[in-house]
Design an enzyme around this catalytic site. Structure first.
Site, mmCIF file in Angstrom:
data_model
loop_
_atom_site.group_PDB
_atom_site.id
_atom_site.type_symbol
_atom_site.label_atom_id
_atom_site.label_comp_id
_atom_site.label_asym_id
_atom_site.label_seq_id
_atom_site.Cartn_x
_atom_site.Cartn_y
_atom_site.Cartn_z
ATOM 1 N N ASP A 71 -1.103 -9.495 1.437
ATOM 2 C CA ASP A 71 -0.050 -8.997 0.551
ATOM 3 C C ASP A 71 -0.683 -8.733 -0.814
ATOM 4 O OD1 ASP A 71 2.244 -8.755 2.075
ATOM 5 O OD2 ASP A 71 2.719 -10.883 1.933
ATOM 6 N N ARG A 107 -2.767 -0.395 13.053
ATOM 7 C CA ARG A 107 -1.482 0.278 13.276
ATOM 8 C C ARG A 107 -1.249 1.158 12.056
ATOM 9 N NH1 ARG A 107 0.962 1.069 17.716
ATOM 10 N NH2 ARG A 107 3.080 0.833 16.897
ATOM 11 N N ARG A 139 16.667 -20.354 7.734
ATOM 12 C CA ARG A 139 17.312 -21.222 6.744
ATOM 13 C C ARG A 139 18.721 -21.588 7.166
ATOM 14 N NH1 ARG A 139 16.216 -16.991 2.595
ATOM 15 N NH2 ARG A 139 14.058 -17.338 1.933
ATOM 16 N N ARG A 164 12.648 1.229 10.321
ATOM 17 C CA ARG A 164 13.558 0.952 9.209
ATOM 18 C C ARG A 164 13.736 2.181 8.333
ATOM 19 N NH1 ARG A 164 9.729 -3.178 5.584
ATOM 20 N NH2 ARG A 164 8.126 -1.652 5.148
ATOM 21 N N ARG A 185 5.984 -15.806 9.861
ATOM 22 C CA ARG A 185 6.159 -15.554 8.427
ATOM 23 C C ARG A 185 7.619 -15.366 8.016
ATOM 24 N NH1 ARG A 185 2.496 -10.741 6.495
ATOM 25 N NH2 ARG A 185 4.279 -9.846 5.439
ATOM 26 N N GLU A 190 10.682 5.079 8.761
ATOM 27 C CA GLU A 190 9.329 4.633 9.125
ATOM 28 C C GLU A 190 9.149 4.586 10.643
ATOM 29 O OE1 GLU A 190 8.255 0.999 7.180
ATOM 30 O OE2 GLU A 190 8.545 1.858 5.182
ATOM 31 N N TYR A 197 -4.654 -8.694 6.762
ATOM 32 C CA TYR A 197 -3.369 -8.252 6.249
ATOM 33 C C TYR A 197 -3.001 -9.042 4.995
ATOM 34 C CZ TYR A 197 1.149 -6.506 5.444
ATOM 35 O OH TYR A 197 2.205 -5.921 4.808
HETATM 36 P P1 FAD Z 1 -5.808 -0.257 -0.662
HETATM 37 O O1 FAD Z 1 -4.535 -0.155 -1.427
HETATM 38 O O2 FAD Z 1 -5.836 0.286 0.725
HETATM 39 O O3 FAD Z 1 -6.955 0.484 -1.528
HETATM 40 C C1 FAD Z 1 -8.178 0.885 -1.001
HETATM 41 C C2 FAD Z 1 -8.523 2.220 -1.658
HETATM 42 O O4 FAD Z 1 -9.853 2.586 -1.311
HETATM 43 C C3 FAD Z 1 -7.622 3.355 -1.221
HETATM 44 O O5 FAD Z 1 -7.079 4.010 -2.331
HETATM 45 C C4 FAD Z 1 -8.565 4.257 -0.418
HETATM 46 O O6 FAD Z 1 -8.220 5.627 -0.507
HETATM 47 C C5 FAD Z 1 -9.894 3.971 -1.098
HETATM 48 N N1 FAD Z 1 -11.064 4.271 -0.271
HETATM 49 C C6 FAD Z 1 -11.265 3.870 1.018
HETATM 50 N N2 FAD Z 1 -12.439 4.358 1.480
HETATM 51 C C7 FAD Z 1 -12.981 5.065 0.462
HETATM 52 C C8 FAD Z 1 -14.169 5.834 0.334
HETATM 53 N N3 FAD Z 1 -15.028 5.979 1.354
HETATM 54 N N4 FAD Z 1 -14.439 6.442 -0.851
HETATM 55 C C9 FAD Z 1 -13.575 6.329 -1.898
HETATM 56 N N5 FAD Z 1 -12.408 5.635 -1.808
HETATM 57 C C10 FAD Z 1 -12.121 5.013 -0.654
HETATM 58 N N6 FAD Z 1 2.222 -6.238 0.031
HETATM 59 C C11 FAD Z 1 3.164 -6.964 -0.625
HETATM 60 O O7 FAD Z 1 2.824 -7.894 -1.380
HETATM 61 N N7 FAD Z 1 4.500 -6.674 -0.491
HETATM 62 C C12 FAD Z 1 4.945 -5.663 0.312
HETATM 63 O O8 FAD Z 1 6.153 -5.434 0.404
HETATM 64 C C13 FAD Z 1 3.969 -4.890 1.025
HETATM 65 N N8 FAD Z 1 4.348 -3.887 1.845
HETATM 66 C C14 FAD Z 1 3.408 -3.159 2.503
HETATM 67 C C15 FAD Z 1 3.825 -2.111 3.342
HETATM 68 C C16 FAD Z 1 2.893 -1.345 4.028
HETATM 69 C C17 FAD Z 1 3.338 -0.221 4.926
HETATM 70 C C18 FAD Z 1 1.505 -1.640 3.880
HETATM 71 C C19 FAD Z 1 0.477 -0.849 4.617
HETATM 72 C C20 FAD Z 1 1.085 -2.673 3.050
HETATM 73 C C21 FAD Z 1 2.027 -3.442 2.366
HETATM 74 N N9 FAD Z 1 1.629 -4.476 1.505
HETATM 75 C C22 FAD Z 1 2.586 -5.220 0.848
HETATM 76 C C23 FAD Z 1 0.195 -4.806 1.313
HETATM 77 C C24 FAD Z 1 -0.440 -4.073 0.101
HETATM 78 O O9 FAD Z 1 -0.383 -2.684 0.310
HETATM 79 C C25 FAD Z 1 -1.898 -4.523 -0.054
HETATM 80 O O10 FAD Z 1 -1.959 -5.901 -0.286
HETATM 81 C C26 FAD Z 1 -2.678 -3.827 -1.192
HETATM 82 O O11 FAD Z 1 -2.318 -2.512 -1.383
HETATM 83 C C27 FAD Z 1 -4.146 -3.921 -0.857
HETATM 84 O O12 FAD Z 1 -4.932 -3.387 -1.887
HETATM 85 P P2 FAD Z 1 -6.433 -2.965 -1.585
HETATM 86 O O13 FAD Z 1 -7.009 -2.546 -2.882
HETATM 87 O O14 FAD Z 1 -7.125 -4.012 -0.808
HETATM 88 O O15 FAD Z 1 -6.332 -1.749 -0.544
HETATM 89 N N1 UDP Z 2 10.593 -8.826 12.450
HETATM 90 C C1 UDP Z 2 11.602 -8.702 13.371
HETATM 91 N N2 UDP Z 2 12.793 -8.168 12.982
HETATM 92 C C2 UDP Z 2 13.029 -7.755 11.717
HETATM 93 C C3 UDP Z 2 11.999 -7.899 10.762
HETATM 94 C C4 UDP Z 2 10.786 -8.428 11.162
HETATM 95 O O1 UDP Z 2 11.410 -9.050 14.522
HETATM 96 O O2 UDP Z 2 14.135 -7.267 11.426
HETATM 97 C C5 UDP Z 2 9.293 -9.381 12.910
HETATM 98 C C6 UDP Z 2 8.265 -8.296 13.273
HETATM 99 O O3 UDP Z 2 7.527 -8.755 14.386
HETATM 100 C C7 UDP Z 2 7.359 -8.267 12.068
HETATM 101 C C8 UDP Z 2 7.373 -9.738 11.645
HETATM 102 O O4 UDP Z 2 8.698 -10.176 11.912
HETATM 103 O O5 UDP Z 2 6.058 -7.831 12.407
HETATM 104 C C9 UDP Z 2 7.038 -9.950 10.182
HETATM 105 O O6 UDP Z 2 7.973 -9.229 9.406
HETATM 106 P P1 UDP Z 2 7.650 -8.735 7.937
HETATM 107 O O7 UDP Z 2 8.866 -8.107 7.364
HETATM 108 O O8 UDP Z 2 7.034 -9.870 7.205
HETATM 109 O O9 UDP Z 2 6.573 -7.624 8.275
HETATM 110 P P2 UDP Z 2 5.757 -6.610 7.356
HETATM 111 O O10 UDP Z 2 6.397 -5.267 7.561
HETATM 112 O O11 UDP Z 2 5.807 -7.089 5.927
HETATM 113 O O12 UDP Z 2 4.405 -6.683 7.954
#
Ligand code: FAD
Ligand code: UDP
Length: 374
Positions: free
Chosen positions: A361, A255, A182, A286, A178, A311, A359
């Site tokens: 976004d 994770r 470039r 990070r 992913r 983190e 996973y």
């Molecule tokens: P969630 O946001 O997990 O919502 C599910 C909800 O259900 C939660 O509020 C939970 O509490 C609730 N729930 C679960 N079980 C129950 C229950 N039994 N009763 C009542 N409520 C319940 N996406 C991007 O596009 N860009 C990013 O930079 C990005 N960074 C991320 C970084 C991290 C660390 C993580 C973990 C994700 C990241 N994502 C990112 C992904 C993004 O968070 C998700 O795509 C999005 O939040 C998913 O929405 P969802 O509604 O499926 O899940």
């Molecule tokens: N990655 C890496 N070095 C970096 C950033 C990312 O090796 O500085 C790798 C790492 O394995 C990561 C993957 O690239 O799981 C995808 O990165 P991305 O930033 O898309 O991960 P996210 O945190 O959004 O899952």
């Protein structure tokens, strides 16, 4: 039945679904087990800064329908993600581009960079061929065959092994695919056409979606399951699919990330929203400095304090937040079995990151919810 839909979970999927259902005059109730709405995109305002409580979130998409939809709820700013990697005190631009290649080898033209990478790839691939390996079997082989050994050793290996808690030789190749490679001077982390952060923060997006919809927080579906199952014609379930089936086939693995938050008495701590620490000796992956997602130019200095999060990535255990599904063969196979059960349900719709064990976004989540039959 009191409602058309009971929506379990107020994350992005549940909220977009509820918004659309309301537009179709359906009566909805959203229940949320946390004490706030928004799922993982929730922000808390600390010292005038929107802090991404569940990890940094940058919205990016090439889908105009999705972009127009979210902008119809809240306007997005021009934030462009350009993380920097710190390896033993030396800085490199990400994703891998001409700036990175210059910093790594002093090369200044695309031709020179390609020659450098090709040379390193060839050596590694010859060694693989000798062993009869044709396709990369794991993340290490994939990374080296994409970008060579130097970048793998300095910018990938340590970071990836910290993030996933497994050796690169034990991880699937797709994870590294992913990241863009470039041969131009371009530090934009994403290739998408549209990118940004909601002006005023992600809570504005969620509040806009759930405006006028009945929501109950601090309510766990499983604590009173029978009651909730009889309150609506249909259930939209966005929690963990294995929990929905009482873990009867086994537990899916995740994770998780521990966030160590610090408030600093300075207006600018690290000069960028995201700095990755790619050596294995630094325990966190990070540091996020939240104000840079929404403050630009003089706004940065006009806000005298700053909030950062370190983190730490760890294995998920019961009671922790399940962040990243571990989509390896074992877990995917288990998920498929749960999916078979889910497909037999007549009145339950499973959607989102936890219910589909994928996973996603944010943009694909919005797209999915926009395309649901309601
Ligand atoms: P969630 O946001 O997990 O919502 C599910 C909800 O259900 C939660 O509020 C939970 O509490 C609730 N729930 C679960 N079980 C129950 C229950 N039994 N009763 C009542 N409520 C319940 N996406 C991007 O596009 N860009 C990013 O930079 C990005 N960074 C991320 C970084 C991290 C660390 C993580 C973990 C994700 C990241 N994502 C990112 C992904 C993004 O968070 C998700 O795509 C999005 O939040 C998913 O929405 P969802 O509604 O499926 O899940
Ligand atoms: N990655 C890496 N070095 C970096 C950033 C990312 O090796 O500085 C790798 C790492 O394995 C990561 C993957 O690239 O799981 C995808 O990165 P991305 O930033 O898309 O991960 P996210 O945190 O959004 O899952």
């Amino acid at each position: 039945m009191k409602y058309d839909y009971l929506i379990v979970g107020s994350g992005l999927f549940g909220s977009v679904f509820a918004y659309r259902a309301k537009q179709k005059n359906k009566k909805c109730l959203v229940i949320e087990k946390r004490n706030h709405i928004g799922g993982n995109i929730y922000c808390e305002n600390i010292e005038g800064i929107n802090v991404h409580k569940y990890g940094a979130h940058i919205f990016h998409t090439s889908n105009k329908e999705v972009w127009d939809f979210v902008n119809s709820i809240v306007e997005f700013n021009r934030y462009t993600n350009s993380p920097i990697a710190n390896y033993k005190g030396k800085l490199y631009n990400l994703p891998f581009n001409m700036n990175t290649f210059y910093q790594m080898w002093g090369v200044t033209t695309p031709q020179q960079a390609k020659e450098k990478i090709e040379g390193q790839k060839l050596l590694a691939m010859e060694a693989m061929k000798k062993e009869g390996i044709i396709e990369p079997r794991n993340l290490e082989e994939q990374a080296i065959s994409l970008i060579g050994t130097d970048i793998y050793e300095i910018l990938i290996k340590g970071y990836t092994e910290k993030q996933w808690g497994r050796k690169c030789t034990e991880l699937p190749p797709f994870i590294i695919k992913r990241l863009p490679v470039r041969f131009i001077y371009d530090n934009n982390y994403f290739n998408d056409k549209y990118q940004g952060i909601p002006i005023g923060g992600y809570n504005k997006l969620i509040n806009g979606l759930l405006n006028d919809i009945e929501v109950k927080t601090d309510v766990d579906f499983f604590k009173n399951r029978e009651y909730w199952e009889n309150i609506a014609e249909k259930i939209v379930f966005t929690g963990k699919i294995d929990e929905f089936y009482n873990y009867q086939l086994g537990k899916l693995e995740y994770r998780t990330v521990k966030f160590e938050e610090e408030i600093h008495n300075c207006s600018n701590y690290q000069g960028n929203a995201v700095i990755n620490y790619t050596e294995k000796e630094v325990p966190y992956t990070r540091i996020i400095e939240h104000k840079h997602f929404e403050m630009f130019g003089a706004e940065i200095d006009n806000c005298p304090k700053t909030v950062i999060s370190k983190e730490y990535s760890t294995e998920w255990k019961d009671g922790m937040e399940p962040y990243y599904p571990v989509n390896d063969e074992k877990n995917n196979a288990l998920y498929e079995k749960y999916k078979e059960l889910a497909q037999k349900e007549k009145n339950v719709i499973f959607g989102g990151r936890l219910a589909e064990y994928k996973y996603y976004d944010m943009a694909p989540i919005v797209e999915l919810a926009l395309n649901m039959d309601i």
